[in-house]
Design a protein around this motif. Sequence first.
Motif: not given
Length: 752
Positions: A101-108
């Motif tokens: 959902g655009g959460d940068q921590e989850k993307v990383m």
Amino acid sequence: MASSNGSSKLVIKITASCFVLALAVILFAPASPSLGGPAVAYAQTTNDVNQNLEQVAAETPLQNAGLITIVGRVIKIFIGILGVIALIIVLYAGFIYMTSGGDQEKVMTAKKWLINGVIGLAIIFSAYSITVFIFNLFTDNEYQLAGGPQYQTAGLTGGAYGISGGAFGNIIQNHFPKPEQTGVPRNTMILVTFKTPILPDSVIDITENVCPDSLDPKTLCGAIKKDAFRVFRCADMIAEAFEKPEGKTCASVPFFDIAEGNACKADAECKGGLCSNGVCTDNKLVSGYGIITEDHKTIIFNPYGDLNQHLGDANNDVPYIVYLTPAIKKDSDPKQTIFSKAYPDYKWRFTTSIFLDLTPPTVSSVVPAKVPTPPGYPLKVSEQTGCKCKKGEEIGCSKVDCDGYVYLNQAIYVNFNEPVIPPLTQTQNCNAGDSDNEAQLVSEKVVMTKDAEGKDVLCQNNHVPGGWKVGINQYKTVQFVAKTKCAGGATNSCGEPAFCLPEKTDLTGKVLAAKILTGTIGLPGTGIMDLAGNSLDGNANGKTEGPGTLDAKQDEAAALDNFLWTFATGNALDLTGPAVIKLEPNNATGDLGNLDTIIKAFFTEYLDADSVDTQVELIGRESDGKDFKSWFDANLGSTVLTEMVDGKPVVVGEEVDMTQVAITHGSFGKYNEGDKFLPIYTPIMKSGIKDSRQNCFSPMKEDPGANVDKSNCAQNNKAGQSCCPNSGFMLNPVPNPVGEDASECAMPDIKK
């Protein structure tokens, strides 16, 4: 983040640990070429337990697998599990990314899981490649973890599998067809000769009336017992042994016995056949009748026993397997198999062609020689090669004595241009029953013999008392030895009593052609035939005319295809043994190019065919330190015959060379860098080898004028000791009696 990084590192550690574990299993497994698949399981080994286990395994539907094969399968499973884990990691990374959902921590986090998953897959693929590479180094074979059973070559020319073991040469004296022989006529019979007598009832069922009426009622004949003598097509074996037989050939698979004849409880156990009365039946085993020679050593198997039914196919070459089982028993002990722990059975392959053999056999030579009459005997001594004859100083190198007559202790030999069915009656008792024997020796006058009490009695007819030896020299020779002891208690060079022909007498050798059944085919038991049943062409005119007169004094043409010749004896004995004059390859030859080379020894005079068959050994040590356990076959040699055609020599056949020993054998091993030992092989010429006048070979009697290695043989050998012709081989200091089975030559300690 810390938790994510820890999880990623944990995945990498688990993957790497499994990889290291797999490599450790491989590296610490015994890296021996002998730990291969089924082909190696059927190679001959020195381990009796392994041989017996392999024999049991061959009779089950399960396939053998070596240690490396098992390890490979385990590693394959581990790598597959790791691949699934890596795939789950990649899918999990994708799930986190899609739900971030655009959460940068989850993307990383998703990116790190994805990167680690890809690294894991790379490690797994590398592990697979390295594992296959290491397996190829260990097995010397293109190994595929994803494939089925893997096979290795086992010593046949062309990379095929050698299934013929050392029973041939140690227990079996001769057989036809030969191992891996091709181009065999479809109408051939199959012959096997053992070194010791076999129990006839263990091989044939004499209660079944399937034999030709032409046989003498005393001849042992009956239906072949399929539990002892098994003949079947390779194609049938492959179809039973493999779920997917496509692409497999007889030369690329190991030996498996077929189900027919084995005990069963249901049709399913018979692999397509029927379970009838507790035994599998499907007509894959070749039926027929078997004949046993008088000495109980030779089996003559006539496949199908029908003139109109043959082996093979009229349009294609067909490979067959012959399997001789432990059910064949000793004549002296019906409870004991003829085989041994070291050699528990024997099997071999041959391939039939599309042709039938309709060419009759001929006599290629006889000893004593057939000479034109006139002049006949006595021969001129000057015509005898290598003989400087002085009366009273017989040196044993001439074909006749110094007066031109045949020596009294001469054995009689008939050599044929091809293998023939041996005479079924071998004993000549100088009574009325000798007149229809297939081979005969007759005197011009009635001779004396000994009765059961050793008293001199007059024979009932002119037949010389003695016997014919058969199953020798690849079935190309038969020989007669008199049974009357020479006067004065004379002994030969072996220290044995010498046996003599009648003194100063004209003798006639008679070889009968078989009575004709149809065309070229003869009636078994009525005369000499080749292995396709063609009757003897005694006058070598290319026609099959059948037997004629047996009276040598009549016109020669009246004999038709009977072969008759006359010679005359004198009153001299030859009591000197033969001498070696040449070896091929030479003693201590290294870097032998042809691993199937025929080993030859050349002697000063004619040799006794039976002793060559039984008094030659071949031992050796392979590069892994194990004994040479393949087959070998010692026979008289041969000379190629040529004729000039348009100014060029053309090969027209071959003739038996009675001065030569020729040893054929299974392929020798080849030395490779890193092998522990140099392969070394030793042909042993035992002192029991005799010349044609029954005198033993003595190693110290090598021709001093010949350029030949002395073969490390002591110069004070006595009768009963053997020559061991290889550098470093020494004689056993304790003399062994002539004819003893035990080898007298030890292996030298030669390192690489």
